[in-house]
Design an enzyme around this catalytic site. Structure first.
Site, PDB file in Angstrom:
ATOM      1  N   ASN A 169       0.861  -1.182   0.000  1.00  0.00           N
ATOM      2  CA  ASN A 169       0.000   0.000   0.000  1.00  0.00           C
ATOM      3  C   ASN A 169       0.899   1.234   0.000  1.00  0.00           C
ATOM      4  O   ASN A 169       2.041   1.174   0.435  1.00  0.00           O
ATOM      5  CB  ASN A 169      -0.876   0.008   1.261  1.00  0.00           C
ATOM      6  CG  ASN A 169      -1.826   1.194   1.298  1.00  0.00           C
ATOM      7  OD1 ASN A 169      -2.400   1.580   0.270  1.00  0.00           O
ATOM      8  ND2 ASN A 169      -1.985   1.805   2.461  1.00  0.00           N
ATOM      9  N   HIS A 213       0.881   5.219   1.390  1.00  0.00           N
ATOM     10  CA  HIS A 213       0.160   6.101   2.297  1.00  0.00           C
ATOM     11  C   HIS A 213       0.859   7.464   2.304  1.00  0.00           C
ATOM     12  O   HIS A 213       2.086   7.521   2.363  1.00  0.00           O
ATOM     13  CB  HIS A 213       0.147   5.497   3.711  1.00  0.00           C
ATOM     14  CG  HIS A 213      -0.664   6.297   4.668  1.00  0.00           C
ATOM     15  ND1 HIS A 213      -2.051   6.280   4.662  1.00  0.00           N
ATOM     16  CD2 HIS A 213      -0.297   7.179   5.624  1.00  0.00           C
ATOM     17  CE1 HIS A 213      -2.488   7.105   5.598  1.00  0.00           C
ATOM     18  NE2 HIS A 213      -1.458   7.667   6.189  1.00  0.00           N
ATOM     19  N   SER A 272       4.899   6.743   2.388  1.00  0.00           N
ATOM     20  CA  SER A 272       5.442   5.436   2.764  1.00  0.00           C
ATOM     21  C   SER A 272       4.806   4.357   1.903  1.00  0.00           C
ATOM     22  O   SER A 272       3.590   4.341   1.718  1.00  0.00           O
ATOM     23  CB  SER A 272       5.106   5.111   4.229  1.00  0.00           C
ATOM     24  OG  SER A 272       5.412   6.184   5.091  1.00  0.00           O
ATOM     25  N   ASP A 292      -2.876   0.816   7.829  1.00  0.00           N
ATOM     26  CA  ASP A 292      -1.639   1.575   7.557  1.00  0.00           C
ATOM     27  C   ASP A 292      -0.512   1.169   8.506  1.00  0.00           C
ATOM     28  O   ASP A 292       0.239   2.012   9.005  1.00  0.00           O
ATOM     29  CB  ASP A 292      -1.901   3.093   7.658  1.00  0.00           C
ATOM     30  CG  ASP A 292      -2.942   3.554   6.661  1.00  0.00           C
ATOM     31  OD1 ASP A 292      -3.004   2.992   5.553  1.00  0.00           O
ATOM     32  OD2 ASP A 292      -3.711   4.478   7.001  1.00  0.00           O
TER      33      ASP A 292
HETATM   34  C1  GRF Z   1      -2.484   8.965  -2.711  1.00  0.00           C
HETATM   35  O1  GRF Z   1      -2.157  10.112  -1.987  1.00  0.00           O
HETATM   36  C2  GRF Z   1      -2.255   7.735  -1.894  1.00  0.00           C
HETATM   37  O2  GRF Z   1      -1.158   7.839  -1.031  1.00  0.00           O
HETATM   38  C3  GRF Z   1      -3.532   7.683  -1.089  1.00  0.00           C
HETATM   39  O3  GRF Z   1      -4.532   8.057  -1.992  1.00  0.00           O
HETATM   40  C4  GRF Z   1      -3.984   8.898  -3.001  1.00  0.00           C
HETATM   41  C5  GRF Z   1      -4.277   8.247  -4.316  1.00  0.00           C
HETATM   42  O4  GRF Z   1      -3.910   9.025  -5.401  1.00  0.00           O
HETATM   43  N1  GRF Z   1      -3.681   6.386  -0.469  1.00  0.00           N
HETATM   44  P1  GRF Z   1      -3.989   8.445  -6.875  1.00  0.00           P
HETATM   45  O5  GRF Z   1      -5.376   7.850  -7.075  1.00  0.00           O
HETATM   46  O6  GRF Z   1      -2.902   7.414  -7.023  1.00  0.00           O
HETATM   47  O7  GRF Z   1      -3.769   9.636  -7.778  1.00  0.00           O
END
Ligand code: GRF
Length: 203
Positions: free
Chosen positions: A108, A110, A137, A146
């Site tokens: 994932n 984050h 991260s 997370d």
């Molecule tokens: C990113 O900031 C990711 O870290 C979070 O959601 C957002 C997704 O952005 N979990 P995208 O859809 O990849 O543009």
């Protein structure tokens, strides 16, 4: 080793695009085999289509329980060669049974320097707390939100005049480097998930 990836998205999919762009280089050791979205309107689906990657929309609202939704995802994943699942802005919490089935094989991203600022609205909270540094991260997914072992982190400065949006944009640029980097580390066998839930990084 060439890693086969499934990418799960819910929204604009800029991280999916960064992964697809990286995978378009012959020398990059991974390929995206399937993209799954729980949202039929996810902007990111266009990136998958552009690269001619199979797409499945699985709407969580069509299922009574989280487990049934996850089982459907699992079934679709099994019809592709998938080594690693990359959650990229996938806004559903996966059930413990799904995570156990794919233990050590789900990543994932984050938008914070974990373990700080788990959960939603990270940038707003970072600004409220007047932090001077934030970042992103990439981590292995375990049952806690997370919470899994971290593979790659990148930091950015927080500016005095930042809004959640300006900070998000600065962090997102780093996300787009961090995800391909983490995938490469995994493909090169330089990072592995340990049975106790830790992570080993080899130089
Ligand atoms: C990113 O900031 C990711 O870290 C979070 O959601 C957002 C997704 O952005 N979990 P995208 O859809 O990849 O543009």
């Amino acid at each position: 080793m060439m890693l086969n990836l499934a990418v799960l998205i819910s929204g604009s999919g800029s991280n999916l695009k960064a992964i697809l762009d990286a995978c378009s280089a012959d020398a990059f050791p991974a390929r995206v085999r399937v993209v799954i979205s729980n949202n039929k309107d996810a902007g990111g689906l266009a990136h998958a289509t552009h690269y001619k990657i199979p797409v499945h929309v699985i709407d969580h609202r069509d299922f009574t329980t989280r487990e049934e939704f996850d089982e459907r995802i699992h079934t679709v994943l099994q019809s592709y060669p998938v080594d690693i699942i990359c959650l990229a802005g996938f806004m559903r919490i996966l059930s413990a049974s799904f995570i156990n089935q794919w233990a050590g094989r789900i990543l994932n991203i984050h938008p914070s320097l974990l373990p700080a600022y788990k959960g939603l609205h990270t940038h707003k909270r970072v600004l409220e707390n007047k932090e001077s540094v934030s970042g992103c991260s990439v981590h292995f997914v375990t049952a806690g939100l997370d919470d899994g072992p971290i593979i790659v982190q990148k930091s950015v400065p927080v500016m005095a005049d930042d809004t959640p949006d300006t900070l998000a944009a600065r962090v997102l640029k780093e996300e787009h480097k961090a995800y391909p980097e983490a995938i490469r580390l995994l493909a090169e066998g330089r990072v592995c998930f340990l049975p106790d839930g830790g992570v080993e990084i080899k130089n």
